[in-house]
Design an enzyme around this catalytic site. Sequence first.
Site, PDB file in Angstrom:
ATOM      1  N   ARG A 260       0.854  -7.452  -5.681  1.00  0.00           N
ATOM      2  CA  ARG A 260       0.638  -7.199  -4.253  1.00  0.00           C
ATOM      3  C   ARG A 260      -0.628  -7.845  -3.716  1.00  0.00           C
ATOM      4  O   ARG A 260      -1.679  -7.817  -4.345  1.00  0.00           O
ATOM      5  CB  ARG A 260       0.580  -5.681  -4.027  1.00  0.00           C
ATOM      6  CG  ARG A 260       0.258  -5.301  -2.593  1.00  0.00           C
ATOM      7  CD  ARG A 260       0.806  -3.970  -2.242  1.00  0.00           C
ATOM      8  NE  ARG A 260      -0.063  -2.878  -2.640  1.00  0.00           N
ATOM      9  CZ  ARG A 260       0.188  -1.606  -2.334  1.00  0.00           C
ATOM     10  NH1 ARG A 260       1.286  -1.281  -1.677  1.00  0.00           N
ATOM     11  NH2 ARG A 260      -0.622  -0.666  -2.736  1.00  0.00           N
TER      12      ARG A 260
ATOM     13  N   ARG B  11      -6.033  -5.331  -3.614  1.00  0.00           N
ATOM     14  CA  ARG B  11      -6.769  -4.078  -3.420  1.00  0.00           C
ATOM     15  C   ARG B  11      -7.383  -3.618  -4.733  1.00  0.00           C
ATOM     16  O   ARG B  11      -6.758  -3.719  -5.781  1.00  0.00           O
ATOM     17  CB  ARG B  11      -5.827  -2.999  -2.878  1.00  0.00           C
ATOM     18  CG  ARG B  11      -5.636  -3.098  -1.377  1.00  0.00           C
ATOM     19  CD  ARG B  11      -4.520  -2.247  -0.866  1.00  0.00           C
ATOM     20  NE  ARG B  11      -4.365  -0.952  -1.508  1.00  0.00           N
ATOM     21  CZ  ARG B  11      -3.406  -0.097  -1.227  1.00  0.00           C
ATOM     22  NH1 ARG B  11      -2.514  -0.397  -0.294  1.00  0.00           N
ATOM     23  NH2 ARG B  11      -3.310   1.047  -1.845  1.00  0.00           N
TER      24      ARG B  11
ATOM     25  N   LYS C 285       6.970   1.842   1.463  1.00  0.00           N
ATOM     26  CA  LYS C 285       6.847   2.651   2.686  1.00  0.00           C
ATOM     27  C   LYS C 285       6.180   1.868   3.815  1.00  0.00           C
ATOM     28  O   LYS C 285       6.648   1.868   4.946  1.00  0.00           O
ATOM     29  CB  LYS C 285       6.017   3.920   2.418  1.00  0.00           C
ATOM     30  CG  LYS C 285       6.510   4.738   1.250  1.00  0.00           C
ATOM     31  CD  LYS C 285       5.565   5.890   0.963  1.00  0.00           C
ATOM     32  CE  LYS C 285       4.173   5.520   0.537  1.00  0.00           C
ATOM     33  NZ  LYS C 285       3.999   5.108  -0.868  1.00  0.00           N
TER      34      LYS C 285
ATOM     35  N   ARG D 193       0.706  13.858   1.995  1.00  0.00           N
ATOM     36  CA  ARG D 193       0.751  13.486   0.587  1.00  0.00           C
ATOM     37  C   ARG D 193       0.503  14.684  -0.314  1.00  0.00           C
ATOM     38  O   ARG D 193       0.482  14.538  -1.534  1.00  0.00           O
ATOM     39  CB  ARG D 193      -0.350  12.463   0.329  1.00  0.00           C
ATOM     40  CG  ARG D 193       0.124  11.120  -0.117  1.00  0.00           C
ATOM     41  CD  ARG D 193      -1.088  10.212  -0.184  1.00  0.00           C
ATOM     42  NE  ARG D 193      -0.833   9.078  -0.995  1.00  0.00           N
ATOM     43  CZ  ARG D 193      -0.646   7.840  -0.521  1.00  0.00           C
ATOM     44  NH1 ARG D 193      -0.682   7.606   0.763  1.00  0.00           N
ATOM     45  NH2 ARG D 193      -0.438   6.857  -1.339  1.00  0.00           N
TER      46      ARG D 193
ATOM     47  N   ARG E 205      -2.798   6.542 -10.046  1.00  0.00           N
ATOM     48  CA  ARG E 205      -2.200   6.874  -8.743  1.00  0.00           C
ATOM     49  C   ARG E 205      -0.792   7.428  -8.916  1.00  0.00           C
ATOM     50  O   ARG E 205      -0.369   8.324  -8.188  1.00  0.00           O
ATOM     51  CB  ARG E 205      -2.168   5.635  -7.837  1.00  0.00           C
ATOM     52  CG  ARG E 205      -3.516   5.398  -7.167  1.00  0.00           C
ATOM     53  CD  ARG E 205      -3.657   3.983  -6.663  1.00  0.00           C
ATOM     54  NE  ARG E 205      -2.712   3.631  -5.638  1.00  0.00           N
ATOM     55  CZ  ARG E 205      -2.256   2.390  -5.428  1.00  0.00           C
ATOM     56  NH1 ARG E 205      -2.673   1.398  -6.173  1.00  0.00           N
ATOM     57  NH2 ARG E 205      -1.400   2.163  -4.470  1.00  0.00           N
TER      58      ARG E 205
HETATM   59  P1  ADP Z   1      -0.020   3.491  -1.673  1.00  0.00           P
HETATM   60  O1  ADP Z   1       1.077   4.145  -0.884  1.00  0.00           O
HETATM   61  O2  ADP Z   1       0.364   2.157  -2.219  1.00  0.00           O
HETATM   62  O3  ADP Z   1      -0.628   4.400  -2.708  1.00  0.00           O
HETATM   63  P2  ADP Z   1      -1.892   3.739   0.566  1.00  0.00           P
HETATM   64  O4  ADP Z   1      -2.486   2.596   1.272  1.00  0.00           O
HETATM   65  O5  ADP Z   1      -0.937   4.596   1.296  1.00  0.00           O
HETATM   66  O6  ADP Z   1      -1.254   3.125  -0.737  1.00  0.00           O
HETATM   67  O7  ADP Z   1      -3.071   4.700   0.017  1.00  0.00           O
HETATM   68  C1  ADP Z   1      -4.194   4.193  -0.679  1.00  0.00           C
HETATM   69  C2  ADP Z   1      -5.147   5.307  -1.033  1.00  0.00           C
HETATM   70  O8  ADP Z   1      -5.676   5.917   0.159  1.00  0.00           O
HETATM   71  C3  ADP Z   1      -4.568   6.479  -1.820  1.00  0.00           C
HETATM   72  O9  ADP Z   1      -4.501   6.213  -3.208  1.00  0.00           O
HETATM   73  C4  ADP Z   1      -5.583   7.586  -1.488  1.00  0.00           C
HETATM   74  O10 ADP Z   1      -6.781   7.418  -2.195  1.00  0.00           O
HETATM   75  C5  ADP Z   1      -5.875   7.319  -0.022  1.00  0.00           C
HETATM   76  N1  ADP Z   1      -4.915   8.053   0.841  1.00  0.00           N
HETATM   77  C6  ADP Z   1      -3.921   7.499   1.592  1.00  0.00           C
HETATM   78  N2  ADP Z   1      -3.216   8.462   2.221  1.00  0.00           N
HETATM   79  C7  ADP Z   1      -3.773   9.654   1.868  1.00  0.00           C
HETATM   80  C8  ADP Z   1      -3.478  11.018   2.172  1.00  0.00           C
HETATM   81  N3  ADP Z   1      -2.466  11.363   2.971  1.00  0.00           N
HETATM   82  N4  ADP Z   1      -4.262  11.969   1.595  1.00  0.00           N
HETATM   83  C9  ADP Z   1      -5.279  11.658   0.797  1.00  0.00           C
HETATM   84  N5  ADP Z   1      -5.607  10.400   0.457  1.00  0.00           N
HETATM   85  C10 ADP Z   1      -4.866   9.391   0.987  1.00  0.00           C
END
Ligand code: ADP
Length: 219
Positions: free
Chosen positions: A127, A160, A13, A88, A171
């Site tokens: 990654r 990360r 994404k 999400r 996750r």
């Molecule tokens: P990925 O899509 O690879 O899981 P992101 O960088 O989008 O990675 O998200 C990393 C972390 O940030 C998530 O696992 C969560 O803890 C937090 N996070 C990101 N977006 C949201 C959201 N919309 N609501 C709640 N937590 C979020």
Amino acid sequence: MRLVLFGPPGAGKGTHARILGEKWKIPHFAAGDILRRHIREATEIGKKARAIIERGELVPDTVINEIMADQLAQTEARKGFILDGYPRTLGQAEALEKFLEGQRETLDSALYFKTSSPVILNRLSGRLNCPKCGVNYHRKNIPPKVEGKCDRCGAELVQRADDQPETVLHRIAVYETETAPLLNYYNKRGLLTEVSGDLEVPELQQELAKVLARYSKSR
Ligand code: ADP
């Protein structure tokens, strides 16, 4: 163009949101990048979010809804936007819908990146992330030009904390319970577009150009 991108972690994404945003000259807002910026800058939000993110859980809806509403209220978002990693949860999707109603705007589409488990695990285990500008690389598939350094800003790349194998599995489980219900939510509203997150970046870009042509022409 107003788009939401959702799918499991590692679906691509972030990579595609960045490319599409540059192509259409509209901002892309990545929820994870914004949260990681808060952590780096040790803001109140960052201090609370750090442990939650490192455990692979989601920060509370109220926190992320407020952060994203601030982003979307910016003038530059009036000509369109791409949301990566938000909403999400169903609660977040409802909050976004309400926010947009208030702006007399609607989404054009919610792009679901359907991605298989082996692809997710391979991508996340290799990654590398730029902590400064958020760009993702992959040790084998998308290596940086200079080892360990971001092509864009030269910062030192990191793995990360939440890309450790046990956290990745958690996750994925969180994705299944919290985020997968968005499929039905956006399908009911006639907004769902499914693409394959398993495709390599150029192939998926071609596919996206095709499925999004009707929107990009109309705006
Ligand atoms: P990925 O899509 O690879 O899981 P992101 O960088 O989008 O990675 O998200 C990393 C972390 O940030 C998530 O696992 C969560 O803890 C937090 N996070 C990101 N977006 C949201 C959201 N919309 N609501 C709640 N937590 C979020």
